[in-house]
Design an enzyme around this catalytic site. Structure first.
Site, short mmCIF file in Angstrom:
data_model
loop_
_atom_site.label_atom_id
_atom_site.label_comp_id
_atom_site.label_asym_id
_atom_site.label_seq_id
_atom_site.Cartn_x
_atom_site.Cartn_y
_atom_site.Cartn_z
N ARG A 1 0.82 -1.21 0.00
CA ARG A 1 0.00 0.00 0.00
C ARG A 1 0.86 1.27 0.00
O ARG A 1 0.55 2.21 0.72
CB ARG A 1 -0.95 0.03 1.21
CG ARG A 1 -1.96 -1.11 1.26
CD ARG A 1 -3.04 -0.91 0.19
NE ARG A 1 -4.16 -1.81 0.39
CZ ARG A 1 -5.33 -1.44 0.92
NH1 ARG A 1 -5.55 -0.21 1.30
NH2 ARG A 1 -6.29 -2.33 1.06
N ARG B 1 -3.74 6.81 0.97
CA ARG B 1 -4.21 8.06 1.59
C ARG B 1 -3.21 8.71 2.54
O ARG B 1 -3.38 9.87 2.90
CB ARG B 1 -5.52 7.79 2.33
CG ARG B 1 -6.69 7.61 1.38
CD ARG B 1 -7.90 7.08 2.11
NE ARG B 1 -7.61 5.75 2.62
CZ ARG B 1 -8.49 4.99 3.26
NH1 ARG B 1 -9.69 5.43 3.48
NH2 ARG B 1 -8.14 3.79 3.67
N ARG C 1 -7.27 12.07 -5.28
CA ARG C 1 -8.56 11.54 -4.79
C ARG C 1 -9.62 12.62 -4.61
O ARG C 1 -10.81 12.32 -4.58
CB ARG C 1 -8.34 10.82 -3.45
CG ARG C 1 -7.99 9.36 -3.59
CD ARG C 1 -9.18 8.50 -4.04
NE ARG C 1 -10.01 8.05 -2.94
CZ ARG C 1 -11.30 8.27 -2.82
NH1 ARG C 1 -11.93 9.00 -3.72
NH2 ARG C 1 -11.98 7.80 -1.79
N ASP D 1 -7.15 -2.39 -7.41
CA ASP D 1 -7.71 -2.93 -6.17
C ASP D 1 -7.99 -4.41 -6.32
O ASP D 1 -8.28 -4.89 -7.41
CB ASP D 1 -8.98 -2.19 -5.73
CG ASP D 1 -9.33 -2.55 -4.29
OD1 ASP D 1 -8.69 -2.00 -3.38
OD2 ASP D 1 -10.17 -3.44 -4.08
N TYR E 1 -14.70 -12.18 0.06
CA TYR E 1 -15.37 -10.90 -0.23
C TYR E 1 -16.67 -11.11 -0.99
O TYR E 1 -17.67 -10.44 -0.75
CB TYR E 1 -14.46 -9.98 -1.05
CG TYR E 1 -13.55 -9.14 -0.21
CD1 TYR E 1 -14.06 -8.15 0.62
CD2 TYR E 1 -12.18 -9.34 -0.21
CE1 TYR E 1 -13.23 -7.38 1.41
CE2 TYR E 1 -11.34 -8.58 0.57
CZ TYR E 1 -11.88 -7.60 1.38
OH TYR E 1 -11.05 -6.84 2.17
#
Ligand code: CP3
Length: 363
Positions: A38, A42, A51, A87, A163
């Site tokens: 990652r 963010r 973003r 993703d 998921y």
């Protein structure tokens, strides 16, 4: 067995080829390669700027933006590898499952898979719809040439199945295990479908220039060893082998895997990703030294004062003991709020570390 045994090959110059790819293949390197799970996200101001104007899915689907975010993070940090910005859940869409990212909630699948009929309805013929990820990889590969290793990735069958079935993140994986135990035929059909789609997805990425594929089995730690062996291992093994047959090394990563490592290594993955819950040397012993390892600093150590951060980074490097086949990384992803300067500092520490000094005067 890993695909490449350096002992049987000419190891060549220690600088030949990317340091990162050499380490994946357990060839000697001039210094330990480093990148971060990652690394684009963010915690980084540059990403937050992008973003402001685009959703996560928009960034993933616009090769120009995905490439920009990937390149910016890798260059800012000075790491040895760039992981493509995408993703884990993207393959769900061409399989027929819509999902979205809800603020603060993570991913939500609108109509989760719960029955054998739901499994039957999943499509496997549209992996080509994910070509936007390949286009982004082409741009990143064109930018870095051979300067950095380029990592493509996908989810492992078990983690993606969880998921699809839970409809999002989960604490106890009850629906997943209900289908796994209660409808074994549907379960194995689901994993077969995932292996088919993920193999084609990885092929697109390799053809576009990915040097290595990382398979994220992020939630495999929810399984006992017996359940992993009986219900998840074989699909992962088939995916690992299919990707290796495309000519690239595979990194297989999971979290809370201390009890699963030896079995995970049986997939034949070249590199096993280790989380931070046990020392790197203990994890490496469990994996076996015929595989490379990646890891395993606790990502929250990035919030610690410099003395502790340095100490922990050196502990990881010393535990690797200079053995070929260590890629420095975190034990899981960088979290929002992580000070970027601490991530940059870790890159510097890893690059400057020399085993003799680390054993002696550096601390
Ligand atoms: O540099 C990079 O590594 C970024 C590329 C990347 C993303 N997701 C972008 C992303 C990668 C490698 C992933 C993989 C991924 N996605 C995993 C496996 C990695 C792991 O941590 O084990 C998983 C489990 C997912 C699914 C997912 N995507 C979740 C659970 C979330 C929500 C997390 C949160 O904190 O909100 C995401 C969203 C996501 N994917 C973000 C990013 C940068 C953050 C959300 C945003 O930008 O809006």
């Amino acid at each position: 067995m890993a695909i490449s045994d350096p002992a049987s090959q000419d190891a060549g110059s220690i600088l030949e080829g990317s340091r990162f790819i050499r380490a994946c293949l357990r060839k000697p390197v001039d210094r330990t390669p480093v990148w971060f799970l990652r690394q684009a996200g963010r915690y980084m101001q540059e990403y937050r700027e992008v973003r402001k104007h685009h959703t996560l899915i928009e960034i993933c689907k616009k090769p120009e933006l995905a490439a920009e975010v990937t390149i910016t993070a890798a260059e800012r940090l000075g790491v040895d590898a760039a992981i493509i910005f995408a993703d884990l859940l993207l393959p769900l869409e061409p399989m027929g499952l819509d999902f979205e990212f809800q603020a603060g909630e993570g991913p939500v699948v609108h109509r989760p898979v719960r029955t054998p009929e739901d499994v039957k309805a999943l499509r496997t013929d549209r992996a080509g719809d994910l070509a936007y990820v390949a286009l982004a990889i082409e741009k990143v590969a064109g930018h870095f040439k051979d300067r950095l290793g380029i990592i493509g990735f996908c989810g492992a069958p078990y983690t993606l199945a969880s998921y699809m079935i839970e409809g999002g993140g989960s604490r106890n994986y009850i629906e997943t295990k209900k289908l796994m135990y209660g409808s074994p035929m549907a379960w194995s059909s689901l994993l077969d479908k995932l292996v088919a789609v993920l193999t084609e997805y990885c092929r697109l990425q390799v053809q576009a220039g990915a040097d290595v594929i990382q398979i994220f089995d992020s939630w495999v730690g929810s399984l006992s060893l017996a359940d992993y062996r009986d219900f998840a291992f074989d699909a992962s093994r088939r995916l690992v082998r299919a990707v290796q047959a495309m000519g690239v090394p595979v990194i297989y990563f999971g979290v809370e895997t201390a009890g699963l490592l030896a079995q995970m290594a049986e997939t034949g993955a070249d590199v096993i990703g280790l989380d931070w819950r046990q020392p790197l040397d203990v994890g490496w012993r469990a994996v076996g030294h015929s595989h490379a390892v990646q890891g395993n600093l606790d990502p929250i150590t990035l919030f610690a004062p410099p003395e502790i951060l340095t100490q922990r980074v050196h502990e990881v490097l010393r535990a690797a003991a200079g053995r070929p086949g260590h890629i420095f990384n975190l034990g899981h992803g960088i979290v929002p709020g992580t000070p970027v300067e601490n991530v940059e500092a870790v890159v510097k520490m890893v690059h400057e570390f020399r085993l003799e000094e680390g054993l002696g005067t550096r601390e």
